[in-house]
Design an enzyme around this catalytic site. Sequence first.
Site, PDB file in Angstrom:
ATOM      1  N   TYR A  63      -5.558  17.827  -0.751  1.00 54.46           N
ATOM      2  CA  TYR A  63      -6.470  16.547  -1.001  1.00 54.46           C
ATOM      3  C   TYR A  63      -5.795  15.700  -0.324  1.00 54.46           C
ATOM      4  CZ  TYR A  63      -6.720  13.033  -4.559  1.00 54.46           C
ATOM      5  OH  TYR A  63      -6.936  11.538  -4.837  1.00 54.46           O
ATOM      6  N   SER A 145      -2.861   2.986  -8.962  1.00 57.25           N
ATOM      7  CA  SER A 145      -4.604   3.209  -9.090  1.00 57.25           C
ATOM      8  C   SER A 145      -5.005   3.112 -10.352  1.00 57.25           C
ATOM      9  CB  SER A 145      -4.468   4.577  -8.180  1.00 57.25           C
ATOM     10  OG  SER A 145      -5.921   5.165  -8.586  1.00 57.25           O
ATOM     11  N   TYR A 169     -11.728  -0.579 -10.036  1.00 49.08           N
ATOM     12  CA  TYR A 169     -12.537   0.372  -9.598  1.00 49.08           C
ATOM     13  C   TYR A 169     -13.663  -0.769 -10.614  1.00 49.08           C
ATOM     14  CZ  TYR A 169     -11.300   3.969  -7.134  1.00 49.08           C
ATOM     15  OH  TYR A 169     -10.362   4.703  -5.471  1.00 49.08           O
ATOM     16  N   THR A 195     -11.074  -2.418  -5.096  1.00 48.89           N
ATOM     17  CA  THR A 195     -11.587  -1.453  -3.854  1.00 48.89           C
ATOM     18  C   THR A 195     -13.197  -1.662  -4.097  1.00 48.89           C
ATOM     19  OG1 THR A 195     -10.067  -0.030  -4.255  1.00 48.89           O
ATOM     20  CG2 THR A 195     -11.490   1.029  -2.858  1.00 48.89           C
ATOM     21  N   ARG A 204     -15.465  15.063   0.539  1.00 49.33           N
ATOM     22  CA  ARG A 204     -14.311  15.039   0.644  1.00 49.33           C
ATOM     23  C   ARG A 204     -14.692  17.145   0.593  1.00 49.33           C
ATOM     24  NH1 ARG A 204     -11.099  11.898  -2.489  1.00 49.33           N
ATOM     25  NH2 ARG A 204     -12.336   9.740  -1.993  1.00 49.33           N
ATOM     26  N   LYS A 285     -10.107  -4.454  -0.461  1.00 52.51           N
ATOM     27  CA  LYS A 285      -9.155  -3.323  -0.157  1.00 52.51           C
ATOM     28  C   LYS A 285     -11.199  -2.458   0.069  1.00 52.51           C
ATOM     29  CE  LYS A 285      -6.556   0.709  -0.344  1.00 52.51           C
ATOM     30  NZ  LYS A 285      -8.131   1.766  -1.142  1.00 52.51           N
ATOM     31  N   HIS A 309     -10.358   3.136   3.139  1.00 53.66           N
ATOM     32  CA  HIS A 309      -9.840   3.863   2.759  1.00 53.66           C
ATOM     33  C   HIS A 309      -8.752   5.503   3.304  1.00 53.66           C
ATOM     34  CE1 HIS A 309     -10.885   4.560  -2.295  1.00 53.66           C
ATOM     35  NE2 HIS A 309      -9.794   5.611  -1.680  1.00 53.66           N
ATOM     36  N   ARG A 312     -11.667   8.729   4.315  1.00 55.81           N
ATOM     37  CA  ARG A 312     -12.006   9.065   2.834  1.00 55.81           C
ATOM     38  C   ARG A 312     -12.707   8.661   2.090  1.00 55.81           C
ATOM     39  NH1 ARG A 312      -7.097  11.880   0.793  1.00 55.81           N
ATOM     40  NH2 ARG A 312      -7.984  11.841  -1.144  1.00 55.81           N
ATOM     41  N   ASP A 340      -4.440  -0.655   6.726  1.00 50.43           N
ATOM     42  CA  ASP A 340      -4.491   0.290   6.450  1.00 50.43           C
ATOM     43  C   ASP A 340      -5.351   1.449   6.875  1.00 50.43           C
ATOM     44  OD1 ASP A 340      -6.942   1.266   4.286  1.00 50.43           O
ATOM     45  OD2 ASP A 340      -5.295   1.231   2.278  1.00 50.43           O
ATOM     46  N   GLY A 342      -4.001   5.831   8.384  1.00 54.18           N
ATOM     47  CA  GLY A 342      -3.423   6.418   9.558  1.00 54.18           C
ATOM     48  C   GLY A 342      -2.415   5.732   9.818  1.00 54.18           C
ATOM     49  N   ILE A 343      -1.630   4.433   8.919  1.00 57.59           N
ATOM     50  CA  ILE A 343      -0.439   4.022  10.196  1.00 57.59           C
ATOM     51  C   ILE A 343       0.999   5.117   9.058  1.00 57.59           C
ATOM     52  CG2 ILE A 343       1.063   2.392   9.014  1.00 57.59           C
ATOM     53  CD1 ILE A 343      -1.481   0.644   9.285  1.00 57.59           C
ATOM     54  N   GLY A 363      -0.980   5.124   2.503  1.00 56.96           N
ATOM     55  CA  GLY A 363      -0.487   6.081   1.724  1.00 56.96           C
ATOM     56  C   GLY A 363       0.317   7.377   2.179  1.00 56.96           C
TER      57      GLY A 363
HETATM   58  C1  LIG Z   1      -4.326  11.634  -1.592  1.00 57.21           C
HETATM   59  C2  LIG Z   1      -5.037   9.636  -1.870  1.00 57.21           C
HETATM   60  C3  LIG Z   1      -5.703   8.958  -3.249  1.00 57.21           C
HETATM   61  C4  LIG Z   1      -6.682   8.183  -3.069  1.00 57.21           C
HETATM   62  N1  LIG Z   1      -6.633   6.932  -4.539  1.00 57.21           N
HETATM   63  C5  LIG Z   1      -6.703   5.792  -4.047  1.00 57.21           C
HETATM   64  C6  LIG Z   1      -7.788   5.350  -5.115  1.00 57.21           C
HETATM   65  O1  LIG Z   1      -7.654   5.509  -6.165  1.00 57.21           O
HETATM   66  N2  LIG Z   1      -7.561   3.749  -4.878  1.00 57.21           N
HETATM   67  C7  LIG Z   1      -7.804   3.502  -3.903  1.00 57.21           C
HETATM   68  O2  LIG Z   1      -8.259   2.389  -3.880  1.00 57.21           O
HETATM   69  N3  LIG Z   1      -7.640   3.933  -2.849  1.00 57.21           N
HETATM   70  C8  LIG Z   1      -7.566   5.689  -2.710  1.00 57.21           C
HETATM   71  N4  LIG Z   1      -6.706   6.103  -1.819  1.00 57.21           N
HETATM   72  C9  LIG Z   1      -6.698   4.813  -0.424  1.00 57.21           C
HETATM   73  C10 LIG Z   1      -5.779   4.501  -0.227  1.00 57.21           C
HETATM   74  O3  LIG Z   1      -5.547   3.545  -1.091  1.00 57.21           O
HETATM   75  C11 LIG Z   1      -5.742   3.983   0.803  1.00 57.21           C
HETATM   76  O4  LIG Z   1      -6.938   3.230   1.581  1.00 57.21           O
HETATM   77  C12 LIG Z   1      -5.031   4.948   2.034  1.00 57.21           C
HETATM   78  O5  LIG Z   1      -4.170   5.385   1.802  1.00 57.21           O
HETATM   79  C13 LIG Z   1      -4.793   3.984   3.819  1.00 57.21           C
HETATM   80  O6  LIG Z   1      -4.872   5.679   4.833  1.00 57.21           O
HETATM   81  P1  LIG Z   1      -3.122   6.162   5.101  1.00 57.21           P
HETATM   82  O7  LIG Z   1      -3.116   7.142   3.833  1.00 57.21           O
HETATM   83  O8  LIG Z   1      -3.580   7.075   6.018  1.00 57.21           O
HETATM   84  O9  LIG Z   1      -2.101   5.295   5.341  1.00 57.21           O
HETATM   85  C14 LIG Z   1      -6.095   7.117  -1.783  1.00 57.21           C
HETATM   86  C15 LIG Z   1      -5.793   7.891  -0.287  1.00 57.21           C
HETATM   87  C16 LIG Z   1      -5.295   8.750  -0.804  1.00 57.21           C
HETATM   88  C17 LIG Z   1      -3.632   9.980   0.685  1.00 57.21           C
END
Ligand SMILES: Cc1cc2nc3c(=O)[nH]c(=O)nc-3n(C[C@H](O)[C@H](O)[C@H](O)COP(=O)(O)O)c2cc1C
Length: 414
Positions: A63, A145, A169, A195, A204, A285, A309, A312, A340, A342-343, A363
Amino acid sequence: MQKDKGELQVSKRQLPSIKYFFSLVDFSLPAWNRPRRAVERAVTVADLARIAKKKVPRVVFDYVQGSAGREIGYERSLASFKNVEVKARGFQDVSDLDTSLEIFGREVSLPIIFAPTGYTRFMYHVGEPAVAAVAERNNLIYGLSTMGTTSPEELAAAVPGARRWFQLYVMQNREDSLSVIKQAKENGFEALILTIDTPVTGLRNRDTKNGLTIPPRIRPSTILAIAMKPRWWLNLLTTKPLEFAAFRGWDKSLQELAVAIFDPAMAWKDLAWLQSVWDGPIIVKGVQNVNDAKKLSKMGVAGLVVSNHGGRQLDQGPVPLEILEDVVEAVDGKIDVYIDGGILSGQDVYAAIALGAKAVLVGRAYLYGVMADGQRGVEKTVSIMRKELLNTMALAGARNLTEIRELGAKLRKG
Ligand SMILES: Cc1cc2nc3c(=O)[nH]c(=O)nc-3n(C[C@H](O)[C@H](O)[C@H](O)COP(=O)(O)O)c2cc1C
């Protein structure tokens, strides 16, 4: 006596020294807990990810690590950072480096913000406060979140000193959004992160194949999963049930809530509406387009995050790092530009700043830490990334974030 040319060099021998031997011995007691010891020894965030994978059930790890569709977008994001070539210069006296910056008039110590991620208690039973506590200790910002498993009120009570932003959201029913915004306002959240890349959820595929449900459903196969990761299950079953805590008391199942949270009808007018009901800063975002960035700047938001994101949502959309410079140029300093996706290292942070970002959101980098060992794991993520950032600054010859930007970097063709 003169030595013959070509004679072998030798070292003069002496009696073995017990004192010297003991000076080399490491007397620190080994930690009783093997994963904890592994976390202490982790050198990179990738090491933390490997530890995390052993600690949590596969459905949880997937996940976090997984992205949407064929996962090409996320791979491209990761590759884009590998394609950066930072510029370097010598003779800069890098004995005193400064990684701090100001956001909304207050100092933060690193250009790293904890991105909002849902369901954190699914990854580690303490959940969001374990991450926000690290933000507090290191003078960083934590994004909670809408899908958090800790409510805004609980988070503020648990970590009152952490700077908090709330991710929102625009929900199908605007009254629902208002109720969440009210919680953010009443509990000292400084800014809203809106977002916009989720009109619907991304596909997913890993989660679908793993049969992911929140909370996890107990099936016959789960018994095996429990046997493999007993500690994770024990933590899950001996702490309060998983829930979307901002919606506590609502008469809706988690699945119904997940549907109500995303509104496919969201449009520009909803941003104007949000600006009319929230008087603090708004950071948008999920920006993937220069024209959107220009429009946001005109509408007077405080900042934007160039983001896919974490791969995702839309797979194979624009790669954030590849459009960053154009976005920065388009908004021309009028609003803050973050990035953000991939960092995973301090070098990546450096690259993003060098290409014009004010700061980055991370993230997975901290989620790997939290899965590996809760708050200690997140602390480790921060210390690894700080060390890597400082090292890159010193070697490149940039003493602070302004100098990183002035020195710059270029994206090589991948
Ligand atoms: C497990 C997971 C859950 C996430 N849930 C949210 C969320 O609830 N709201 C949101 O705006 N972004 C969510 N994101 C996206 C993150 O805010 C962010 O954009 C992303 O993780 C950046 O990429 P990185 O994981 O490579 O750092 C989620 C990311 C992950 C990995």
